[in-house]
Design an enzyme around this catalytic site. Structure first.
Site, short mmCIF file in Angstrom:
data_model
loop_
_atom_site.label_atom_id
_atom_site.label_comp_id
_atom_site.label_asym_id
_atom_site.label_seq_id
_atom_site.Cartn_x
_atom_site.Cartn_y
_atom_site.Cartn_z
N ASP A 19 0.37 -3.85 2.28
CA ASP A 19 -0.22 -3.04 1.31
C ASP A 19 -0.05 -1.17 2.36
OD1 ASP A 19 -0.77 -5.07 0.45
OD2 ASP A 19 -2.71 -4.82 -0.56
N ASN A 51 -3.27 -0.13 -3.07
CA ASN A 51 -4.67 0.56 -2.50
C ASN A 51 -3.92 1.95 -2.01
OD1 ASN A 51 -4.32 -2.53 -0.61
ND2 ASN A 51 -6.72 -1.42 -1.70
N HIS A 79 -6.75 -4.40 -7.10
CA HIS A 79 -7.31 -2.87 -7.46
C HIS A 79 -6.20 -2.16 -8.36
CE1 HIS A 79 -10.45 -2.81 -4.57
NE2 HIS A 79 -9.85 -3.73 -4.40
N HIS A 187 -4.03 -7.51 4.15
CA HIS A 187 -4.23 -6.64 5.12
C HIS A 187 -4.20 -7.05 6.77
CE1 HIS A 187 -5.74 -3.06 2.09
NE2 HIS A 187 -5.40 -4.88 1.64
#
Length: 271
Positions: A19, A51, A79, A187
């Site tokens: 990410d 992200n 997202h 993450h």
């Protein structure tokens, strides 16, 4: 192309970067990706960009930056549509894929088939259901349906999910058809990379973003929310980046994974 003289094998090398978080992550990826591709003799590159836009979502200019830097496919996650303007730009983002089991279903594509060294390489995107409000439908049934629809020599799946158990269970569902199942979203890079029946796996490949942070976010902001319960913005941290990813080696003859190697490049002072 990398050859193994001892075994007489030839490999396709696939790079997957975790990410990308905010401007810090974008700058890091665009600056180091050409060198990474040269260092590991990469044939095909996948980058998770969910992200990238201020910590949530992606925009067309950021998409183009990552493509120009050398990404062949960009994957997303929960997202995916946080920046609403992306919905109008999806038609121009030909090498971007969104999770298959996430609304709106009629926008964008959930898998993409590319040509690489004479082979068809498919990249698919699935969202986990545990602790993931954006998920719609069972991810395991979603994976089975996708694998029935995809006709390619090599299939790579980005499973954007929170729970390690969910990711390990997904491996058992896809391992016979997919050459790699790469976990994203947390993450935090895990140390469980392995080859399972010719399918490369890692629970989470990690992030490309601010190293001195809490999952890429400003530490004080996160602590304030956790200790007071008050609403806070997603403010990305500042500072030097960490680059996390994995290199997957695919045997040219079997189209199956034979090796997976974690990559983690921390700021110089922390090495």
């Amino acid at each position: 192309m990398v050859s193994d003289v001892r075994k007489g094998l030839f490999f396709m090398n696939i790079l997957f970067l975790g990410d990308v978080v905010a401007d810090c992550g974008i700058r890091a990826v665009t600056s180091v990706l050409p060198d990474l591709k040269k260092q590991y003799q990469i044939d095909f590159t996948i980058v998770n960009g969910e992200n990238a836009a201020e910590g949530k979502g992606i925009t067309y200019p950021i998409y183009q930056q990552l493509i120009d830097a050398g990404a062949d496919v960009i994957t997303l996650g929960n997202h995916a549509f946080s920046k609403r303007e992306v919905l109008g730009d999806l038609k121009n983002m030909k090498r971007l894929i969104r999770p298959d089991n996430m609304e709106p279903f009629n926008r964008g594509q959930s898998y993409l088939i590319c040509e690489c060294r004479g082979k068809k390489v498919a990249v698919a995107n699935i969202l986990g259901s545990a602790f993931m409000r954006a998920s719609t439908g069972d991810p395991y049934l979603c994976a089975e349906r996708l694998l029935q629809r995809i006709h390619a020599d090599i299939i790579i799946i980005d499973f954007h999910a929170e729970a390690t158990s969910e990711k390990q269970a997904m491996l058992e569902i896809v391992k016979d058809k997919a050459a790699a199942l790469i976990g994203t979203h947390t993450h935090v890079q895990t140390a469980d990379e392995k080859i399972r029946d010719g399918c490369a796996f890692i629970c989470d490949v990690g992030m490309c973003g601010p190293y001195d942070s809490i999952l890429g976010r400003d530490r004080d902001e996160v602590l304030s929310k956790m200790m007071t319960g008050q609403f806070t913005r997603y403010r990305p941290a500042m500072g030097e980046p960490v680059i996390c990813g994995a290199v997957i080696e695919i045997d040219d003859l079997s189209n199956r994974a034979v090796h997976i190697r974690r990559i983690q490049k921390r700021p110089r002072e922390d090495v």
